[in-house]
Scaffold this motif. Sequence first.
Motif, mmCIF file in Angstrom:
data_model
loop_
_atom_site.group_PDB
_atom_site.id
_atom_site.type_symbol
_atom_site.label_atom_id
_atom_site.label_comp_id
_atom_site.label_asym_id
_atom_site.label_seq_id
_atom_site.Cartn_x
_atom_site.Cartn_y
_atom_site.Cartn_z
ATOM 1 N N LYS A 171 -9.525 -5.371 -0.339
ATOM 2 C CA LYS A 171 -9.238 -5.047 1.053
ATOM 3 C C LYS A 171 -8.745 -3.605 1.136
ATOM 4 C CE LYS A 171 -7.416 -9.066 0.646
ATOM 5 N NZ LYS A 171 -8.452 -9.574 -0.200
ATOM 6 N N TYR A 228 -4.608 -5.864 9.990
ATOM 7 C CA TYR A 228 -4.137 -6.280 8.669
ATOM 8 C C TYR A 228 -2.857 -7.101 8.802
ATOM 9 C CZ TYR A 228 -2.005 -6.370 4.112
ATOM 10 O OH TYR A 228 -1.407 -6.824 2.962
ATOM 11 N N THR A 239 -5.284 -4.845 -2.404
ATOM 12 C CA THR A 239 -5.308 -4.124 -1.131
ATOM 13 C C THR A 239 -4.960 -2.662 -1.380
ATOM 14 O OG1 THR A 239 -4.601 -6.116 0.046
ATOM 15 C CG2 THR A 239 -4.391 -4.029 1.220
#
Length: 190
Positions: A83, A62, A102
């Motif tokens: 994500k 990441y 995310t």
Amino acid sequence: MRTVISSAFISLDGVVDSPGGEPGYRNTGWTFKDVEFLPEAFEIKIREQKEAGAILLGRTSYEAFSQVWPDMADFADYKVMPKYVVSTTLGEGDLVSNWGETTILRSLDEVAALKETEGGPIIVHGSASLNRALSDAGLIDRYHLVVFPLLLGAGKRLFSATDKDTQKLKLVEHEAYANGLQKQVFDVIR
């Protein structure tokens, strides 16, 4: 239930370490330095973006991808995709603001719960340690492998050395290319 797909550039001897030129690895950048580029060999990477419903990454991947992918046209489909980052150390303040939604997951149990939700396939890029843990926990459903005709020796491996029962795979798609690359897609048999 969602499908978890492990997608990897992998050497013939199983190394997935630093394919794109990441620092700190002796053979870094092996995907573009040592093999002639043929666009057709990477078609599966384009297809993955179109078919995936989410991306799952480990912390290290990441941190690397989030610095580059948000501004790359080649990865535009991933920018708007949810994500998920599996990490026990990453904090909300460590997430980038220009790469869409995310969520931080703290355990493999949370990954298992994510699999139970609605949505398209969850694609795992990079994330060697996470891939090994997911595989050992029986959470990977499919492998998309682009196998490079290289022996790299040392480096992070896609598969763990854990002593475990045989895991059977079914080859569902394959192709060999003029530059020696091979696409191998395997479903995990349960």
